[in-house]
Design a protein around this motif. Structure first.
Motif, PDB file in Angstrom:
ATOM      1  N   GLU A 298      -7.704  -1.889  -1.736  1.00 35.94           N
ATOM      2  CA  GLU A 298      -8.948  -2.004  -2.507  1.00 35.94           C
ATOM      3  C   GLU A 298      -8.734  -1.828  -4.007  1.00 35.94           C
ATOM      4  O   GLU A 298      -9.664  -2.019  -4.794  1.00 35.94           O
ATOM      5  N   ASP A 299      -7.510  -1.497  -4.428  1.00 38.62           N
ATOM      6  CA  ASP A 299      -7.201  -1.450  -5.858  1.00 38.62           C
ATOM      7  C   ASP A 299      -6.850  -2.838  -6.397  1.00 38.62           C
ATOM      8  O   ASP A 299      -6.666  -3.007  -7.609  1.00 38.62           O
TER       9      ASP A 299
ATOM     10  N   SER B 256      -1.552  -4.628   2.459  1.00 38.16           N
ATOM     11  CA  SER B 256      -1.575  -3.577   3.498  1.00 38.16           C
ATOM     12  C   SER B 256      -0.400  -3.723   4.452  1.00 38.16           C
ATOM     13  O   SER B 256       0.318  -4.706   4.437  1.00 38.16           O
TER      14      SER B 256
ATOM     15  N   SER C 299       0.032   5.756  -5.166  1.00 35.52           N
ATOM     16  CA  SER C 299      -0.682   5.726  -3.881  1.00 35.52           C
ATOM     17  C   SER C 299      -1.681   4.577  -3.842  1.00 35.52           C
ATOM     18  O   SER C 299      -2.849   4.748  -3.469  1.00 35.52           O
TER      19      SER C 299
ATOM     20  N   ARG D  12      -4.910   9.748  -8.359  1.00 35.58           N
ATOM     21  CA  ARG D  12      -3.897   8.729  -8.070  1.00 35.58           C
ATOM     22  C   ARG D  12      -3.449   8.003  -9.336  1.00 35.58           C
ATOM     23  O   ARG D  12      -2.288   7.593  -9.443  1.00 35.58           O
TER      24      ARG D  12
ATOM     25  N   ALA E   6       0.838  -1.196   0.000  1.00 40.26           N
ATOM     26  CA  ALA E   6       0.000   0.000   0.000  1.00 40.26           C
ATOM     27  C   ALA E   6       0.879   1.254   0.000  1.00 40.26           C
ATOM     28  O   ALA E   6       1.898   1.316   0.699  1.00 40.26           O
ATOM     29  N   GLY E   7       0.472   2.222  -0.803  1.00 42.96           N
ATOM     30  CA  GLY E   7       1.245   3.451  -0.948  1.00 42.96           C
ATOM     31  C   GLY E   7       2.232   3.414  -2.099  1.00 42.96           C
ATOM     32  O   GLY E   7       2.782   4.457  -2.484  1.00 42.96           O
TER      33      GLY E   7
ATOM     34  N   LYS F 151      -3.877   1.365  -2.987  1.00 46.22           N
ATOM     35  CA  LYS F 151      -4.569   0.922  -1.784  1.00 46.22           C
ATOM     36  C   LYS F 151      -4.946  -0.557  -1.942  1.00 46.22           C
ATOM     37  O   LYS F 151      -5.098  -1.039  -3.070  1.00 46.22           O
TER      38      LYS F 151
END
Length: 123
Positions: free
Chosen positions: A89-90, A123, A85, A67, A14-15, A87
């Motif tokens: 959920e992507d 995550s 960025s 993003r 994530a990120g 996440k």
């Protein structure tokens, strides 16, 4: 016959960032709209972004706006989706699609599809 071949998926935290590519062949794409969609098991294919090849007009889903960036390389007949960025959920299989004409965001309106590339965000 139009053919679309995606590449560049993978796993990221994530990120982080990833770029997926879609190499297009078999057509004159200047009047096409190229789209990116994504799908997770059990859910309908979801619009992510689209670009009108000759005009450069773009449209994004609200969930990725700011993003993700869609772009084209005319010399290589390639469409890119730069994803920053990221996440969890992507996480999804990302599909490249093409249609002749204006930008539409419903997957049923697209005539040509790639095989998909997996993007996993942890995550």
């Amino acid at each position: 016959q139009v053919q679309l071949v995606e590449s560049g998926g993978g796993s990221v935290q994530a990120g982080g960032s990833l770029r997926v590519s879609c190499a297009a062949s078999g057509g004159t794409f200047s009047r096409y709209t190229m789209g990116w969609f994504r799908q997770v098991p059990g859910k309908e294919r979801e619009f992510v972004a689209a670009i009108k090849w000759n005009a450069g007009t773009t449209r994004y889903a609200d969930s990725v706006k700011g993003r993700f960036t869609i772009s084209t390389d005319n010399a290589k007949n390639t469409v890119y989706l730069q994803m920053n960025s990221l996440k969890p959920e992507d996480t999804a299989v990302y599909y490249c699609a093409a249609r002749f004409g204006i930008i539409l965001i419903t997957w049923l309106e697209y005539d040509y599809w790639g095989q998909g590339t997996q993007v996993t965000v942890s995550s």
